[in-house]
Scaffold this motif. Structure first.
Motif, short mmCIF file in Angstrom:
data_model
loop_
_atom_site.label_atom_id
_atom_site.label_comp_id
_atom_site.label_asym_id
_atom_site.label_seq_id
_atom_site.Cartn_x
_atom_site.Cartn_y
_atom_site.Cartn_z
N ALA A 1 41.97 18.54 -3.02
CA ALA A 1 42.94 17.50 -3.32
C ALA A 1 44.15 17.61 -2.39
N VAL A 2 44.54 16.50 -1.76
CA VAL A 2 45.73 16.44 -0.92
C VAL A 2 46.44 15.12 -1.18
N GLU A 3 47.71 15.07 -0.87
CA GLU A 3 48.51 13.86 -1.03
C GLU A 3 48.51 13.11 0.29
N PRO A 4 47.93 11.89 0.37
CA PRO A 4 47.91 11.15 1.64
C PRO A 4 49.32 10.73 2.06
N PRO A 5 49.56 10.61 3.37
CA PRO A 5 50.88 10.18 3.85
C PRO A 5 51.27 8.82 3.29
N SER A 6 52.54 8.61 3.09
CA SER A 6 53.03 7.34 2.57
C SER A 6 52.68 6.20 3.53
N GLY A 7 52.17 5.13 2.99
CA GLY A 7 51.86 3.95 3.80
C GLY A 7 50.51 3.99 4.48
N LEU A 8 49.75 5.11 4.36
CA LEU A 8 48.48 5.20 5.07
C LEU A 8 47.48 4.18 4.52
N GLU A 9 47.42 4.03 3.20
CA GLU A 9 46.47 3.08 2.62
C GLU A 9 46.75 1.66 3.10
N ALA A 10 48.04 1.26 3.14
CA ALA A 10 48.38 -0.09 3.58
C ALA A 10 47.98 -0.32 5.03
N ARG A 11 48.15 0.72 5.89
CA ARG A 11 47.80 0.56 7.32
C ARG A 11 46.30 0.42 7.50
N VAL A 12 45.54 1.24 6.72
CA VAL A 12 44.09 1.14 6.84
C VAL A 12 43.60 -0.21 6.36
N MET A 13 44.12 -0.68 5.23
CA MET A 13 43.69 -1.96 4.68
C MET A 13 44.11 -3.12 5.59
N ALA A 14 45.28 -2.99 6.24
CA ALA A 14 45.74 -4.04 7.13
C ALA A 14 44.87 -4.14 8.37
N THR B 1 41.66 -3.75 8.38
CA THR B 1 40.31 -4.18 8.01
C THR B 1 40.21 -5.69 8.09
N ALA B 2 39.28 -6.17 8.85
CA ALA B 2 39.17 -7.60 9.10
C ALA B 2 38.90 -8.40 7.85
N VAL B 3 38.30 -7.73 6.82
CA VAL B 3 37.96 -8.46 5.60
C VAL B 3 39.20 -9.03 4.95
N TYR B 4 40.33 -8.31 5.04
CA TYR B 4 41.55 -8.73 4.37
C TYR B 4 42.37 -9.68 5.23
N GLY B 5 42.38 -9.50 6.53
CA GLY B 5 43.13 -10.37 7.41
C GLY B 5 44.61 -10.34 7.13
N THR B 6 45.21 -9.16 6.90
CA THR B 6 46.62 -9.07 6.56
C THR B 6 47.45 -8.85 7.81
N SER B 7 48.74 -9.05 7.67
CA SER B 7 49.69 -8.80 8.75
C SER B 7 50.60 -7.68 8.34
N ALA B 8 51.29 -7.07 9.32
CA ALA B 8 52.15 -5.92 9.04
C ALA B 8 53.24 -6.29 8.06
N GLY B 9 53.52 -5.40 7.14
CA GLY B 9 54.62 -5.59 6.20
C GLY B 9 54.23 -6.40 4.98
N ARG B 10 52.96 -6.84 4.89
CA ARG B 10 52.56 -7.62 3.73
C ARG B 10 51.45 -6.92 3.00
N SER B 11 51.52 -6.88 1.66
CA SER B 11 50.49 -6.22 0.88
C SER B 11 49.19 -6.99 0.99
N PRO B 12 48.06 -6.29 1.18
CA PRO B 12 46.79 -6.97 1.34
C PRO B 12 46.34 -7.60 0.04
N ALA B 13 45.66 -8.76 0.15
CA ALA B 13 45.12 -9.46 -1.01
C ALA B 13 43.62 -9.29 -1.01
N PRO B 14 43.03 -8.71 -2.03
CA PRO B 14 41.60 -8.46 -2.03
C PRO B 14 40.80 -9.75 -2.07
N VAL B 15 39.63 -9.71 -1.45
CA VAL B 15 38.72 -10.84 -1.46
C VAL B 15 37.87 -10.74 -2.70
N ARG B 16 37.67 -11.85 -3.41
CA ARG B 16 36.90 -11.84 -4.65
C ARG B 16 35.49 -11.34 -4.40
#
Length: 245
Positions: free
Chosen positions: A59-72, A74-89
């Motif tokens: 168990a480790v604590e991931p760096p802050s913001g790492l999940e948002a960068r990885v999700m941003a 990912t082409a499936v989400y099509g997000t831009s920097a600084g915006r929370s990703p919206a999941p595809v149904r």
């Protein structure tokens, strides 16, 4: 049952294994697991695979913001920097889990780079394989109050949760009570089935050892709140043995 890697993975099986489905979607997937052995094998494969991944890495604590960068990224989400990703149904639950897993792996690799060279290598933790679920088709008895069709039941030993589909069978002012009957033939009360299309009963720790292949599940119609004594007092309207999924 052998749980080899599925040729064409079914994401519904993954969602059910990871407990990501709710309501009617979970009820439908549960019924499918009871009726489709190939689908049930995929559910078991996902459970074992994900249990192995969790146990493999410390168990480790991931760096802050790492999940948002990885999700941003990912082409499936099509997000831009600084915006929370919206999941595809239909896709979001699986990719959210995959993202968290990737974040954990990336954090472990980063930690290994900064550790001193003389630091001992992390010990490999044996993977804990989840216990296989138990299923039952609680068949109606020859009674006017009995349900019209068998009630599918699924018991998960690791969580102690037992789910019964189509459990809304008690008339107004009465309760449907669930019982376990072992080799001794003595019924043991497990809980009350709520008036819902899928009832969930959390089995008490002291009663979980009673639920094993061959144990018979029974449903009786009782006064509100259940039988006043240790045995059924109303008609037993359905019974069915548990078996390994």
């Amino acid at each position: 049952m052998a749980t080899t890697e599925p040729v064409d993975p079914d994401m519904t099986a993954a969602d059910l294994a990871l407990d990501l489905l709710e309501g009617e979607e979970r009820a439908a997937a549960t019924r499918r697991a009871l009726a489709d052995r190939d689908f049930a094998a995929q559910v078991a494969w996902w459970r074992q695979t994900m249990a192995g991944l969790v146990a493999w890495w410390p168990a480790v604590e991931p760096p802050s913001g790492l999940e948002a960068r990885v999700m941003a990224s990912t082409a499936v989400y099509g997000t831009s920097a600084g915006r929370s990703p919206a999941p595809v149904r239909g896709v979001a639950p699986w990719w959210r889990v995959a993202t968290i897993a990737l974040a954990g792996i990336a954090a472990v690799l980063a930690l290994m780079l900064v550790l001193p060279r003389h630091a001992p290598a992390p010990q490999r933790v044996p993977a804990r394989v989840a216990a296989a679920p138990l299923i039952a088709a609680i068949a109606p008895a020859a009674d006017p109050a009995a349900p019209a069709a068998p009630l599918p039941a699924l018991y998960e030993p690791d969580t102690g949760m037992l789910r019964v589909s189509g459990a809304n069978i008690a008339p107004n002012g009465r309760s449907a009570q669930l019982w376990a009957i072992g080799e001794d033939g003595v019924p043991h009360a497990l809980g009350i089935l709520t008036h819902a299309s899928e009832a969930t009963v959390r089995i008490a720790a002291a009663d979980r050892a009673r639920l094993s292949p061959g144990t018979v599940l029974a449903i009786s119609i009782e006064p509100p709140g259940g039988a006043p004594g240790p045995v059924p007092t109303g008609p037993v309207v359905a019974t069915g043995p548990l078996s390994r999924l």
